[in-house]
Design a protein around this motif. Structure first.
Motif, PDB file in Angstrom:
ATOM      1  N   SER A 177       0.821  -1.213   0.000  1.00 55.01           N
ATOM      2  CA  SER A 177       0.000   0.000   0.000  1.00 55.01           C
ATOM      3  C   SER A 177       0.852   1.260   0.000  1.00 55.01           C
ATOM      4  O   SER A 177       0.375   2.345  -0.372  1.00 55.01           O
ATOM      5  CB  SER A 177      -0.931   0.007   1.221  1.00 55.01           C
ATOM      6  OG  SER A 177      -0.160  -0.032   2.427  1.00 55.01           O
ATOM      7  N   GLU A 178       2.127   1.142   0.416  1.00 52.35           N
ATOM      8  CA  GLU A 178       3.042   2.286   0.446  1.00 52.35           C
ATOM      9  C   GLU A 178       3.899   2.371  -0.816  1.00 52.35           C
ATOM     10  O   GLU A 178       4.792   3.214  -0.902  1.00 52.35           O
ATOM     11  CB  GLU A 178       3.962   2.182   1.672  1.00 52.35           C
ATOM     12  CG  GLU A 178       3.234   2.149   2.997  1.00 52.35           C
ATOM     13  CD  GLU A 178       2.474   3.442   3.265  1.00 52.35           C
ATOM     14  OE1 GLU A 178       2.979   4.514   2.850  1.00 52.35           O
ATOM     15  OE2 GLU A 178       1.378   3.376   3.856  1.00 52.35           O
ATOM     16  N   TRP A 179       3.655   1.510  -1.769  1.00 52.54           N
ATOM     17  CA  TRP A 179       4.492   1.463  -2.981  1.00 52.54           C
ATOM     18  C   TRP A 179       4.297   2.713  -3.830  1.00 52.54           C
ATOM     19  O   TRP A 179       3.188   3.209  -4.004  1.00 52.54           O
ATOM     20  CB  TRP A 179       4.126   0.221  -3.795  1.00 52.54           C
ATOM     21  CG  TRP A 179       5.003   0.028  -4.999  1.00 52.54           C
ATOM     22  CD1 TRP A 179       4.826   0.568  -6.234  1.00 52.54           C
ATOM     23  CD2 TRP A 179       6.183  -0.758  -5.069  1.00 52.54           C
ATOM     24  NE1 TRP A 179       5.833   0.163  -7.082  1.00 52.54           N
ATOM     25  CE2 TRP A 179       6.686  -0.657  -6.382  1.00 52.54           C
ATOM     26  CE3 TRP A 179       6.879  -1.541  -4.158  1.00 52.54           C
ATOM     27  CZ2 TRP A 179       7.835  -1.300  -6.806  1.00 52.54           C
ATOM     28  CZ3 TRP A 179       8.031  -2.195  -4.564  1.00 52.54           C
ATOM     29  CH2 TRP A 179       8.494  -2.072  -5.877  1.00 52.54           C
ATOM     30  N   ASN A 180       5.419   3.210  -4.370  1.00 52.66           N
ATOM     31  CA  ASN A 180       5.374   4.381  -5.239  1.00 52.66           C
ATOM     32  C   ASN A 180       6.444   4.234  -6.315  1.00 52.66           C
ATOM     33  O   ASN A 180       7.643   4.228  -6.026  1.00 52.66           O
ATOM     34  CB  ASN A 180       5.620   5.659  -4.426  1.00 52.66           C
ATOM     35  CG  ASN A 180       5.394   6.924  -5.244  1.00 52.66           C
ATOM     36  OD1 ASN A 180       5.291   6.885  -6.474  1.00 52.66           O
ATOM     37  ND2 ASN A 180       5.305   8.058  -4.556  1.00 52.66           N
ATOM     38  N   TRP A 181       6.006   4.143  -7.589  1.00 52.71           N
ATOM     39  CA  TRP A 181       6.945   3.965  -8.693  1.00 52.71           C
ATOM     40  C   TRP A 181       7.828   5.194  -8.910  1.00 52.71           C
ATOM     41  O   TRP A 181       8.902   5.094  -9.507  1.00 52.71           O
ATOM     42  CB  TRP A 181       6.182   3.653  -9.979  1.00 52.71           C
ATOM     43  CG  TRP A 181       5.699   2.235 -10.062  1.00 52.71           C
ATOM     44  CD1 TRP A 181       4.419   1.793  -9.891  1.00 52.71           C
ATOM     45  CD2 TRP A 181       6.490   1.069 -10.311  1.00 52.71           C
ATOM     46  NE1 TRP A 181       4.352   0.427 -10.016  1.00 52.71           N
ATOM     47  CE2 TRP A 181       5.623  -0.049 -10.281  1.00 52.71           C
ATOM     48  CE3 TRP A 181       7.850   0.863 -10.550  1.00 52.71           C
ATOM     49  CZ2 TRP A 181       6.057  -1.343 -10.493  1.00 52.71           C
ATOM     50  CZ3 TRP A 181       8.293  -0.445 -10.762  1.00 52.71           C
ATOM     51  CH2 TRP A 181       7.409  -1.525 -10.728  1.00 52.71           C
ATOM     52  N   ASP A 182       7.387   6.348  -8.435  1.00 54.46           N
ATOM     53  CA  ASP A 182       8.196   7.563  -8.607  1.00 54.46           C
ATOM     54  C   ASP A 182       9.534   7.460  -7.877  1.00 54.46           C
ATOM     55  O   ASP A 182      10.471   8.204  -8.204  1.00 54.46           O
ATOM     56  CB  ASP A 182       7.425   8.782  -8.088  1.00 54.46           C
ATOM     57  CG  ASP A 182       6.216   9.102  -8.940  1.00 54.46           C
ATOM     58  OD1 ASP A 182       6.197   8.671 -10.116  1.00 54.46           O
ATOM     59  OD2 ASP A 182       5.286   9.762  -8.430  1.00 54.46           O
ATOM     60  N   ARG A 183       9.630   6.576  -6.906  1.00 58.78           N
ATOM     61  CA  ARG A 183      10.882   6.425  -6.149  1.00 58.78           C
ATOM     62  C   ARG A 183      11.989   5.778  -6.973  1.00 58.78           C
ATOM     63  O   ARG A 183      13.138   5.720  -6.534  1.00 58.78           O
ATOM     64  CB  ARG A 183      10.618   5.608  -4.885  1.00 58.78           C
ATOM     65  CG  ARG A 183       9.696   6.340  -3.906  1.00 58.78           C
ATOM     66  CD  ARG A 183       9.401   5.521  -2.673  1.00 58.78           C
ATOM     67  NE  ARG A 183       8.597   6.309  -1.735  1.00 58.78           N
ATOM     68  CZ  ARG A 183       7.485   5.896  -1.150  1.00 58.78           C
ATOM     69  NH1 ARG A 183       7.024   4.674  -1.403  1.00 58.78           N
ATOM     70  NH2 ARG A 183       6.832   6.666  -0.313  1.00 58.78           N
ATOM     71  N   GLN A 210      12.742   6.893 -10.056  1.00 61.84           N
ATOM     72  CA  GLN A 210      13.218   7.852 -11.039  1.00 61.84           C
ATOM     73  C   GLN A 210      14.731   8.058 -10.887  1.00 61.84           C
ATOM     74  O   GLN A 210      15.231   8.229  -9.778  1.00 61.84           O
ATOM     75  CB  GLN A 210      12.494   9.197 -10.865  1.00 61.84           C
ATOM     76  CG  GLN A 210      11.039   9.151 -11.270  1.00 61.84           C
ATOM     77  CD  GLN A 210      10.368  10.504 -11.148  1.00 61.84           C
ATOM     78  OE1 GLN A 210      11.004  11.490 -10.791  1.00 61.84           O
ATOM     79  NE2 GLN A 210       9.064  10.552 -11.451  1.00 61.84           N
ATOM     80  N   GLY A 268      10.962   0.732  -3.445  1.00 59.79           N
ATOM     81  CA  GLY A 268       9.604   1.123  -3.807  1.00 59.79           C
ATOM     82  C   GLY A 268       8.761   1.540  -2.627  1.00 59.79           C
ATOM     83  O   GLY A 268       7.868   2.387  -2.756  1.00 59.79           O
ATOM     84  N   GLY A 292      11.761   4.344  -0.384  1.00 57.20           N
ATOM     85  CA  GLY A 292      12.497   5.352  -1.120  1.00 57.20           C
ATOM     86  C   GLY A 292      13.983   5.291  -0.801  1.00 57.20           C
ATOM     87  O   GLY A 292      14.390   4.740   0.231  1.00 57.20           O
TER      88      GLY A 292
END
Length: 368
Positions: free
Chosen positions: A164-170, A172, A235, A238
């Motif tokens: 639920s805390e995953w972020n693909w922007d991390r 970059q 992910g 970060g």
């Protein structure tokens, strides 16, 4: 040497647990600090090197069937020089057990029980492990079979609920690393955990079938899992957070919240995850004790196993703090492990080759 046998599954679980036992806790943060968004690639070339060097170990073991690395040293180089090499391996296994013990106690003190002295953790774990060592490698293998599914399900649980805390922007900025600099800065991964797997030359004689295939498969699976764990950590946390946390996996567990029921799980999950470290420490402890028994032909290892509690606990206190331990591993672990996992095996093979050539020349009929 004790008359024990390990099944293919037991050998696979022992090898995989040894490779990932402490790696999940300590590797991701350091790798992310050095390689940023590309850190997940580092275990891939570390595992590839581990597979390549394992063929050297297979070849050496094939020259002396049924012997452990301690026995190979004396068989190849004699009781004098070979005995010295064998004693160095016993010291290496003992030092490895002390590293794991200190890592375990630092983790417990930093995350769960900050006011408890390190020696208390040492005594608790080493007493249980000494008992397992006295009982033999089959007991350790059966314990690993029991703990392995629990540890596996724990990691799956963590991964699922932390998504639920995953972020693909991390991610970059990926694929921008300086490969040579990254290899140099992360060279410790070759030593820890992959070159440390040399310790299984102490267990090869107990495995009756598919030894090579199982060992390589375990290294391959461990490599994929370490890479996936590092990728997952980036992910979820970060680069910045993960590189500044000593135990990023524990931080992920702390932040898991599912409604009002599943929260503050870090203590329970951490204790379960400690089982993986417990397995690795058991193997290192057993190999140190068994190696000394084989070198000096000691038939009963009971008192020796108990005496090693004081030795390993004392060596584990050799660092002033956790930072000093991490710095030593980062700067010297590769060279330290390379000496035992590559240089000495190559030396033993050269000695074996020279002795056989000399023997063949003596056996050649004199020309008339």
């Amino acid at each position: 040497m004790e008359q024990s046998k390990l099944t293919v599954w037991q050998f696979f679980v022992l090898t995989l647990s040894f490779l990932i036992g402490t790696s999940f806790f300590f590797l991701p943060g350091g790798l992310i600090a050095a390689a940023k968004q590309d850190a997940w690639m580092v275990p891939l070339w570390g595992g590839a090197a581990g597979i390549l060097i394992s063929f050297l170990w297979f070849y050496l073991a094939g020259q002396y069937p049924g012997l452990t690395i301690v026995q190979i040293c004396t068989a190849a180089a004699g009781k004098g020089f070979g005995g010295l090499l064998a004693l160095m391996y016993v010291a290496y296994f003992t030092q490895l057990a002390s590293f794991i013990t200190r890592n375990l106690s630092d983790f417990m003190k930093q995350t769960l029980m900050p006011l408890t002295p390190l020696t208390v953790f040492h005594a608790m774990f080493l007493l249980i492990i000494a008992y397992a060592v006295i009982k033999g490698i089959e007991t350790i293998a059966r314990s690993t079979e029991l703990l392995f599914p629990i540890v596996t399900m724990t990691f799956i649980f963590v991964f699922i609920f932390a998504l639920s805390e995953w972020n693909w922007d991390r991610f970059q900025g990926m694929f921008r690393m300086d490969v040579w600099k990254t290899v140099k800065d992360t060279r410790s991964i070759f030593g820890f955990p992959f070159m440390e797997a040399l310790i299984f030359l102490m267990l090869f004689p107990y495995v009756q079938a598919r030894r090579k295939t199982t060992f390589i498969l375990a290294i391959t699976v461990a490599t994929i899992l370490l890479s996936a764990t590092t990728f997952f950590t980036i992910g979820v946390l970060g680069v910045s957070r993960a590189s500044h946390d000593a135990y990023p996996m524990f931080v992920i567990v702390q932040e898991i919240h599912v409604g009002l029921f599943f929260e503050h799980l870090e203590s329970t999950v951490a204790l379960i995850l400690l089982a993986a470290i417990f397995i690795k420490l058991s193997i290192a402890y057993y190999c140190a004790v068994a190696g000394l028994c084989q070198l000096f032909q000691i038939t009963s290892r009971s008192w020796l196993a108990l005496a090693f509690i004081l030795l390993i606990s004392g060596l584990a206190l050799g660092y002033d703090n956790m930072v000093e331990n991490i710095e030593f591993s980062k700067k010297h672990d590769f060279e330290y492990s390379l000496f035992f996992s590559f240089i000495i095996p190559v030396l033993l093979l050269l000695i074996t080759w020279m002795r056989r050539r000399k023997k063949e020349k003596k056996e050649e009929p004199c020309s008339t």
